[in-house]
Design an enzyme around this catalytic site. Structure first.
Site, PDB file in Angstrom:
ATOM      1  N   LYS A 142       0.718  -1.004  -0.079  1.00  0.00           N
ATOM      2  CA  LYS A 142       0.139  -0.063  -0.029  1.00  0.00           C
ATOM      3  C   LYS A 142       0.929   1.232  -0.055  1.00  0.00           C
ATOM      4  CE  LYS A 142      -3.904  -2.236   0.590  1.00  0.00           C
ATOM      5  NZ  LYS A 142      -3.577  -3.896   0.461  1.00  0.00           N
TER       6      LYS A 142
HETATM    7  C1  PLP Z   1      -4.202  -4.900   0.236  1.00  0.00           C
HETATM    8  C2  PLP Z   1      -3.386  -5.942   0.095  1.00  0.00           C
HETATM    9  C3  PLP Z   1      -3.604  -7.028  -0.942  1.00  0.00           C
HETATM   10  C4  PLP Z   1      -4.879  -6.881  -1.812  1.00  0.00           C
HETATM   11  O1  PLP Z   1      -4.446  -6.002  -2.720  1.00  0.00           O
HETATM   12  P1  PLP Z   1      -5.739  -5.423  -3.647  1.00  0.00           P
HETATM   13  O2  PLP Z   1      -5.539  -4.078  -4.442  1.00  0.00           O
HETATM   14  O3  PLP Z   1      -6.685  -5.094  -2.804  1.00  0.00           O
HETATM   15  O4  PLP Z   1      -6.355  -6.470  -4.498  1.00  0.00           O
HETATM   16  C5  PLP Z   1      -2.829  -8.178  -0.833  1.00  0.00           C
HETATM   17  N1  PLP Z   1      -1.885  -8.183  -0.167  1.00  0.00           N
HETATM   18  C6  PLP Z   1      -1.456  -7.092   1.144  1.00  0.00           C
HETATM   19  C7  PLP Z   1      -0.400  -7.535   1.619  1.00  0.00           C
HETATM   20  C8  PLP Z   1      -2.325  -6.213   0.997  1.00  0.00           C
HETATM   21  O5  PLP Z   1      -1.976  -5.348   1.662  1.00  0.00           O
END
Ligand code: PLP
Length: 498
Positions: A113
């Protein structure tokens, strides 16, 4: 470049407005009216560029109302040296001669993120100075764990912003919880809710689109925006690393210019994999997009049948950031694949809301089949994969990444497809120490607390714990509130009045 809405294609706004508002007023998501292209020559040129230069070039194609100086300011700030612990920002790790792991967790909160949320506060402050100059921006976040912390870290003490985060009380890992509840900064608020991520997300979406709430905020000189991946400003930075990964594959000699690659993405809200789809449509030679889910396999079913059905058991898994049954960003894909059929998209989303399910038409499903592969992996398979990858390659991956590796292995097993592959790695394993340690040394975690496990993981595997996680030891939580989902609105106004 102008943006329209997935539920009203007559709408036209510039990117600044799309980013400042987060979501369109009728509830649709903003998408660019066309997808800009890059040529193989462009890609070749980017091979010799830094991540920052690559980002500027890709973003400039989408954010055409940002001046060059503004983009420089945003991108240089977000990916400045020292913010990410690797100077390549999103480096590739060679797992074997076919698969590269794209490590997206070198940022301050150790999850992917950060790739977007380090940049979003810059984009948003520049965007709102253009489209809503006098307003204080209130960022409202629903998180399955990683978004919350990354957004808090990105927005803390950013002038003219406030940030409020809701997370499911029992739906995040102890490390994720501690990261959020100990957050510093004068403009931040954090609250747990009794419910799961979908409850948190629906609650936030409801507050967002409530006219009375918006009016009240307006009278306080404030407006909402979103740091969830429904905000275009979250999605566009993610396109960059897929272009960048292709450049790095070229640089490493893993492929030749024009060769196709596959991309495997551990998926929850469909943001990360949608960014890979955009990269493909821009011209990056990507063959298949492989969508990996955990036991919450609503996307596996959808991508292989065309039927979306959220009416199913919800599982709390060891990959909590993917514990999602309503993948918001799918709406954008449906809009694009239905040739911008806003009526069809509105109908499907209304059906999802009212009945919990919808089915796309054949034309859309045919396109989905051509683009996507999908698979899922339960907790047992996830742990086995962590153990196998560690035994075979001495590489420690987190629970989310392991889901992707497992689905990739299955895919190769079934198809014998030997296309060079990028597997997105979305978190540092120390964010999920208990599950990862139990995977590599079953049973050893008994009686250990979170930080015993951090130490244990280091002793057993030799992997380093990032200091920002190790340093949480002994910190006293600052935010301990937990509310009912019906009370989220009241909590918002209470936090804003402080
Ligand atoms: C948010 C997240 C995901 C999923 O990503 P999306 O864009 O919501 O599909 C997968 N792994 C981790 C560690 C995340 O923080």
């Amino acid at each position: 470049m102008l943006y329209t809405s997935t539920r009203d294609k007559s709408i036209r706004v510039e990117s600044a407005e799309a980013i400042a508002h987060g979501i369109s007023k009728e509830g649709g998501l903003f998408v660019p009216v066309e997808i800009p292209k890059i040529s193989l020559d462009d890609i070749q040129r980017l091979v010799n560029c830094s991540y920052i230069e690559r980002a500027k070039e890709i973003l400039s194609l989408y954010l055409t109302d940002f001046s060059e100086e503004e983009l420089d300011y945003c991108v240089n700030g977000a990916y400045a040296e020292g913010r990410f612990s690797d100077k390549k920002v999103a480096p590739l790790y060679t797992l074997n001669d076919k698969a590269e792991i794209l490590e997206l967790w070198k940022g301050p909160t150790c999850a992917f993120k950060d790739m977007a949320l380090q940049l979003l506060p810059y984009l948003l402050t520049v965007a709102s100075s253009k489209s809503a100059p006098d307003k204080e921006i209130v960022i409202l976040v629903a998180t399955s764990g990683d978004t919350g912390k990354a957004a808090l870290e990105g927005f803390k003490d950013v002038p003219k912003t406030k940030i409020l985060v809701f997370y499911p009380e029992d739906g995040v890992s102890p490390m994720q919880k501690l990261q959020m509840t100990t957050q510093e900064g004068a403009n931040v608020g954090v609250c747990a809710i009794e419910g799961n991520f979908d409850d948190a997300q629906s609650g936030v979406k409801k507050i967002f689109t409530d006219k009375a709430v918006a009016d009240k905020l307006e009278s306080m000189g404030m407006m909402f925006s979103s740091a969830n991946s429904i905000n275009w400003g979250r999605l566009v930075p993610q396109i960059v690393y897929y272009v960048s990964a292709y450049c790095d594959m070229l640089e490493k000699g893993k492929i030749k210019l024009g060769d196709e690659i596959n991309v495997v993405v551990p998926t929850g809200n469909f943001g990360n994999i949608l960014a890979a789809y955009y990269a493909k449509e821009m011209g990056v030679p990507i063959k298949k997009l492989v969508c990996a889910s955990n036991a919450n396999d609503v996307l596996t079913e959808f991508l292989s049948t065309g039927n979306y059905n959220r009416k199913r058991d919800f599982y709390t898994t060891i990959s909590p950031s993917m514990d999602i049954l309503i993948s918001s960003n799918l709406e954008r894909l449906l809009f694009l694949l239905s040739d911008m059929n806003d009526e069809a998209v509105s109908k499907w989303m209304n059906e999802l809301n009212a009945e919990g399910k919808y089915s796309v038409d054949e034309a859309v499903f045919d396109k989905i089949k051509a683009l996507f592969e999908a698979g899922c992996c339960d907790d047992k398979g996830t742990k086995a994969t962590i153990a196998n990858v560690f035994d075979e390659y001495k590489y420690l991956c987190d629970t989310h990444t392991a889901v992707a590796v497992a689905v990739y292995n299955d895919y190769v097993h079934v198809t014998a497809d030997e296309t060079p592959t990028v597997i997105a790695s979305t978190a540092n394993p120390y964010k999920f120490s208990a599950s990862v340690l139990d995977a590599v040394r079953p049973g050893i975690t008994e009686g250990m607390d979170e930080f015993d496990m951090v130490l244990g993981l280091h002793v057993e595997t030799g992997a380093e714990c990032p200091p920002q996680l190790a340093n949480l030891k002994g910190k006293t939580p600052r935010f301990t509130n937990c509310c009912k989902k019906e009370d989220m609105e009241a909590v918002v106004f209470e936090m804003l009045s402080k």
